[in-house]
Design a protein around this motif. Sequence first.
Motif, PDB file in Angstrom:
ATOM      1  N   LEU A 159      -1.860  14.592  -0.407  1.00  0.00           N
ATOM      2  CA  LEU A 159      -2.614  14.625   0.841  1.00  0.00           C
ATOM      3  C   LEU A 159      -4.038  14.106   0.642  1.00  0.00           C
ATOM      4  CD1 LEU A 159      -2.897  15.347   3.811  1.00  0.00           C
ATOM      5  CD2 LEU A 159      -3.458  17.695   3.128  1.00  0.00           C
ATOM      6  N   THR A 160      -4.655  14.493  -0.470  1.00  0.00           N
ATOM      7  CA  THR A 160      -6.016  14.034  -0.758  1.00  0.00           C
ATOM      8  C   THR A 160      -6.069  12.519  -0.871  1.00  0.00           C
ATOM      9  OG1 THR A 160      -6.516  16.084  -1.945  1.00  0.00           O
ATOM     10  CG2 THR A 160      -7.946  14.185  -2.377  1.00  0.00           C
ATOM     11  N   TYR A 161      -5.107  11.947  -1.585  1.00  0.00           N
ATOM     12  CA  TYR A 161      -5.081  10.493  -1.758  1.00  0.00           C
ATOM     13  C   TYR A 161      -4.774   9.787  -0.432  1.00  0.00           C
ATOM     14  CZ  TYR A 161      -5.356  10.931  -6.838  1.00  0.00           C
ATOM     15  OH  TYR A 161      -5.783  11.199  -8.111  1.00  0.00           O
ATOM     16  N   VAL A 162      -3.912  10.372   0.366  1.00  0.00           N
ATOM     17  CA  VAL A 162      -3.588   9.786   1.672  1.00  0.00           C
ATOM     18  C   VAL A 162      -4.824   9.750   2.560  1.00  0.00           C
ATOM     19  CG1 VAL A 162      -2.301  10.160   3.819  1.00  0.00           C
ATOM     20  CG2 VAL A 162      -1.138  10.378   1.619  1.00  0.00           C
ATOM     21  N   VAL A 163      -5.583  10.844   2.572  1.00  0.00           N
ATOM     22  CA  VAL A 163      -6.800  10.905   3.389  1.00  0.00           C
ATOM     23  C   VAL A 163      -7.825   9.893   2.895  1.00  0.00           C
ATOM     24  CG1 VAL A 163      -8.767  12.339   4.058  1.00  0.00           C
ATOM     25  CG2 VAL A 163      -6.459  13.308   4.071  1.00  0.00           C
ATOM     26  N   ILE A 164      -8.030   9.821   1.577  1.00  0.00           N
ATOM     27  CA  ILE A 164      -8.988   8.854   1.015  1.00  0.00           C
ATOM     28  C   ILE A 164      -8.588   7.430   1.382  1.00  0.00           C
ATOM     29  CG2 ILE A 164      -9.875   7.837  -1.126  1.00  0.00           C
ATOM     30  CD1 ILE A 164      -9.672  10.628  -2.381  1.00  0.00           C
ATOM     31  N   TYR A 165      -7.301   7.135   1.198  1.00  0.00           N
ATOM     32  CA  TYR A 165      -6.824   5.782   1.504  1.00  0.00           C
ATOM     33  C   TYR A 165      -7.041   5.436   2.976  1.00  0.00           C
ATOM     34  CZ  TYR A 165      -3.619   2.103   2.828  1.00  0.00           C
ATOM     35  OH  TYR A 165      -3.091   0.962   3.377  1.00  0.00           O
ATOM     36  N   CYS A 214       0.820  -1.211   0.000  1.00  0.00           N
ATOM     37  CA  CYS A 214       0.000   0.000   0.000  1.00  0.00           C
ATOM     38  C   CYS A 214       0.858   1.267   0.000  1.00  0.00           C
ATOM     39  CB  CYS A 214      -0.931  -0.004   1.211  1.00  0.00           C
ATOM     40  SG  CYS A 214      -2.282  -1.210   1.104  1.00  0.00           S
ATOM     41  N   ILE A 215       1.915   1.278   0.791  1.00  0.00           N
ATOM     42  CA  ILE A 215       2.756   2.476   0.838  1.00  0.00           C
ATOM     43  C   ILE A 215       3.531   2.652  -0.456  1.00  0.00           C
ATOM     44  CG2 ILE A 215       4.889   1.524   1.833  1.00  0.00           C
ATOM     45  CD1 ILE A 215       3.120   4.732   2.968  1.00  0.00           C
ATOM     46  N   VAL A 216       3.941   1.555  -1.081  1.00  0.00           N
ATOM     47  CA  VAL A 216       4.625   1.634  -2.374  1.00  0.00           C
ATOM     48  C   VAL A 216       3.681   2.198  -3.435  1.00  0.00           C
ATOM     49  CG1 VAL A 216       5.603   0.271  -4.253  1.00  0.00           C
ATOM     50  CG2 VAL A 216       6.317  -0.181  -1.908  1.00  0.00           C
ATOM     51  N   LEU A 217       2.451   1.721  -3.441  1.00  0.00           N
ATOM     52  CA  LEU A 217       1.461   2.222  -4.402  1.00  0.00           C
ATOM     53  C   LEU A 217       1.178   3.693  -4.183  1.00  0.00           C
ATOM     54  CD1 LEU A 217      -0.732   1.733  -6.596  1.00  0.00           C
ATOM     55  CD2 LEU A 217      -2.305   1.161  -4.723  1.00  0.00           C
ATOM     56  N   GLY A 221       4.669   5.815  -4.709  1.00  0.00           N
ATOM     57  CA  GLY A 221       5.467   5.666  -5.922  1.00  0.00           C
ATOM     58  C   GLY A 221       4.758   5.101  -7.126  1.00  0.00           C
ATOM     59  N   GLY A 222       3.558   4.578  -6.914  1.00  0.00           N
ATOM     60  CA  GLY A 222       2.899   3.893  -8.008  1.00  0.00           C
ATOM     61  C   GLY A 222       1.897   4.715  -8.788  1.00  0.00           C
ATOM     62  N   ILE A 223       1.306   5.713  -8.145  1.00  0.00           N
ATOM     63  CA  ILE A 223       0.255   6.488  -8.810  1.00  0.00           C
ATOM     64  C   ILE A 223       0.714   7.915  -9.053  1.00  0.00           C
ATOM     65  CG2 ILE A 223      -1.624   5.098  -7.866  1.00  0.00           C
ATOM     66  CD1 ILE A 223      -2.030   7.253  -5.757  1.00  0.00           C
ATOM     67  N   ASP A 224       0.136   8.525 -10.060  1.00  0.00           N
ATOM     68  CA  ASP A 224       0.434   9.917 -10.385  1.00  0.00           C
ATOM     69  C   ASP A 224      -0.550  10.802  -9.619  1.00  0.00           C
ATOM     70  OD1 ASP A 224       1.103  12.331 -11.419  1.00  0.00           O
ATOM     71  OD2 ASP A 224       0.453  11.910 -13.469  1.00  0.00           O
ATOM     72  N   VAL A 225      -0.073  11.366  -8.502  1.00  0.00           N
ATOM     73  CA  VAL A 225      -0.964  12.126  -7.628  1.00  0.00           C
ATOM     74  C   VAL A 225      -1.149  13.563  -8.093  1.00  0.00           C
ATOM     75  CG1 VAL A 225      -0.438  10.719  -5.622  1.00  0.00           C
ATOM     76  CG2 VAL A 225       0.944  12.747  -6.086  1.00  0.00           C
ATOM     77  N   ARG A 226      -0.304  14.031  -9.014  1.00  0.00           N
ATOM     78  CA  ARG A 226      -0.416  15.383  -9.576  1.00  0.00           C
ATOM     79  C   ARG A 226      -0.560  16.449  -8.493  1.00  0.00           C
ATOM     80  NH1 ARG A 226      -1.059  14.964 -15.023  1.00  0.00           N
ATOM     81  NH2 ARG A 226      -1.807  12.955 -15.820  1.00  0.00           N
ATOM     82  N   GLY A 227       0.305  16.361  -7.489  1.00  0.00           N
ATOM     83  CA  GLY A 227       0.316  17.371  -6.439  1.00  0.00           C
ATOM     84  C   GLY A 227      -0.786  17.228  -5.406  1.00  0.00           C
ATOM     85  N   ALA A 260      -7.227   2.704  -8.091  1.00  0.00           N
ATOM     86  CA  ALA A 260      -6.170   1.958  -7.396  1.00  0.00           C
ATOM     87  C   ALA A 260      -6.224   2.203  -5.894  1.00  0.00           C
ATOM     88  CB  ALA A 260      -4.802   2.364  -7.951  1.00  0.00           C
ATOM     89  N   ILE A 261      -6.414   3.461  -5.487  1.00  0.00           N
ATOM     90  CA  ILE A 261      -6.443   3.791  -4.066  1.00  0.00           C
ATOM     91  C   ILE A 261      -7.688   3.212  -3.393  1.00  0.00           C
ATOM     92  CG2 ILE A 261      -6.778   5.716  -2.459  1.00  0.00           C
ATOM     93  CD1 ILE A 261      -3.895   5.241  -3.328  1.00  0.00           C
ATOM     94  N   ILE A 262      -8.821   3.273  -4.075  1.00  0.00           N
ATOM     95  CA  ILE A 262     -10.049   2.707  -3.508  1.00  0.00           C
ATOM     96  C   ILE A 262      -9.909   1.199  -3.301  1.00  0.00           C
ATOM     97  CG2 ILE A 262     -12.476   2.187  -4.004  1.00  0.00           C
ATOM     98  CD1 ILE A 262     -12.668   4.946  -5.308  1.00  0.00           C
ATOM     99  N   LEU A 263      -9.390   0.507  -4.307  1.00  0.00           N
ATOM    100  CA  LEU A 263      -9.201  -0.939  -4.185  1.00  0.00           C
ATOM    101  C   LEU A 263      -8.176  -1.276  -3.113  1.00  0.00           C
ATOM    102  CD1 LEU A 263      -9.287  -2.004  -7.943  1.00  0.00           C
ATOM    103  CD2 LEU A 263     -11.004  -2.495  -6.191  1.00  0.00           C
ATOM    104  N   ALA A 264      -7.106  -0.478  -3.020  1.00  0.00           N
ATOM    105  CA  ALA A 264      -6.091  -0.714  -1.995  1.00  0.00           C
ATOM    106  C   ALA A 264      -6.683  -0.536  -0.604  1.00  0.00           C
ATOM    107  CB  ALA A 264      -4.916   0.233  -2.195  1.00  0.00           C
ATOM    108  N   GLY A 265      -7.494   0.504  -0.412  1.00  0.00           N
ATOM    109  CA  GLY A 265      -8.117   0.731   0.885  1.00  0.00           C
ATOM    110  C   GLY A 265      -9.067  -0.382   1.271  1.00  0.00           C
TER     111      GLY A 265
END
Length: 348
Positions: free
Chosen positions: A39-45, A24-27, A30-36, A90-95
């Motif tokens: 934080l949003t993706y971290v909170v969602i995850y 999960c931390i690798v994804l 380093g795995g997804i293009d967060v485009r800045g 990817a983040i939804i499935l990982a969560g």
Amino acid sequence: MKTSKIASCLLVYGFAHALVDASCIVLLLGGIDVRGELLTYVVIYNLLAFGLQLPFGWIVDRIHWPVVSAVLGLGILSVGLMLFIHPIAAIILAGIGNALFHVGGGTVSLNLRPGKAAMPGVFVAQGGIGLFAGGLILKLYGFHPGILALSLLGMGVVVFLIKSPSIIYEIGKEKSVNYLELTILLLLMTICIRSVVGLSVDFTWKTNLPLLVGLTAAIALGKGLGGFLADYFGWIKIAVGGLAISSILLLFGPQVAAAGIMGLFFFNLTMPITLVAISNLLPGRPGFSFGLTTFAVVAGALPTFFKTKVILSTSPVILISIILSAVTLYFGLRLLQSITTKTETIPT
């Protein structure tokens, strides 16, 4: 179960736990293009990975499929890794995968030695090791989703085949608890505060890799050994004593690495105690109990994602928070002693 089978089961689930969190931390980093928008993706995850464990735990307790939950989680996470070019998916499935695995694995760990804190402590401790390993893997080798996905699927097969303990789902009528809701609330408050403090402490010396390794090991050892120490010496002595010692050490942690490392070791001794205490209060509902604790974790984590962390990371606030945590935990465990049963003694 025989001791050898318990050890084998714990080893498999512990390694799978480390692999899940590493993946999960690798994804995420380093795995997804967060485009800045990291934080949003971290909170969602985190909302999905921790928040979904409560409803998933409720469901698993009713269908009695913890092993299936763990295997399904590993499979869904592997799919999420392969869909890294679609960040949200990817983040939804990982969560979701993370939550399902934790509920299944947590339920199994709680039933390896029912009522005792040692086994769940060892299981949960592997998460921190996995996060550190994932960051290291990403730095040294980069992002290779295929390898991680195959590893997760392979672990899914092993988890499915390994003999798991009998899960206790019967809710005994002979067990009564005075002030049940208040006791659970105090324990959840302790977990919530622990989450706030754990994510707020800021050590600048963590950029030193050997010190970071030592810090990670101390946190994992605190969680892993906390249950053994508590079962032997008593839950209140270890939990409240550990928090008291950590409150002093963490005051010097920002300046003195050894104090910070030892402070977080003592601070994390409480983790398996609070987990098993809540499980003991809700007999027959191990998945739901595990989910309650992770819901408290994410509730405590949320303020640290925003500007409030600046205030929360100050030494006076951390000291007050740990003292408050120790007080709530003390009274929570004292109330836990009001459990009456013919077959069990709570080691407080």
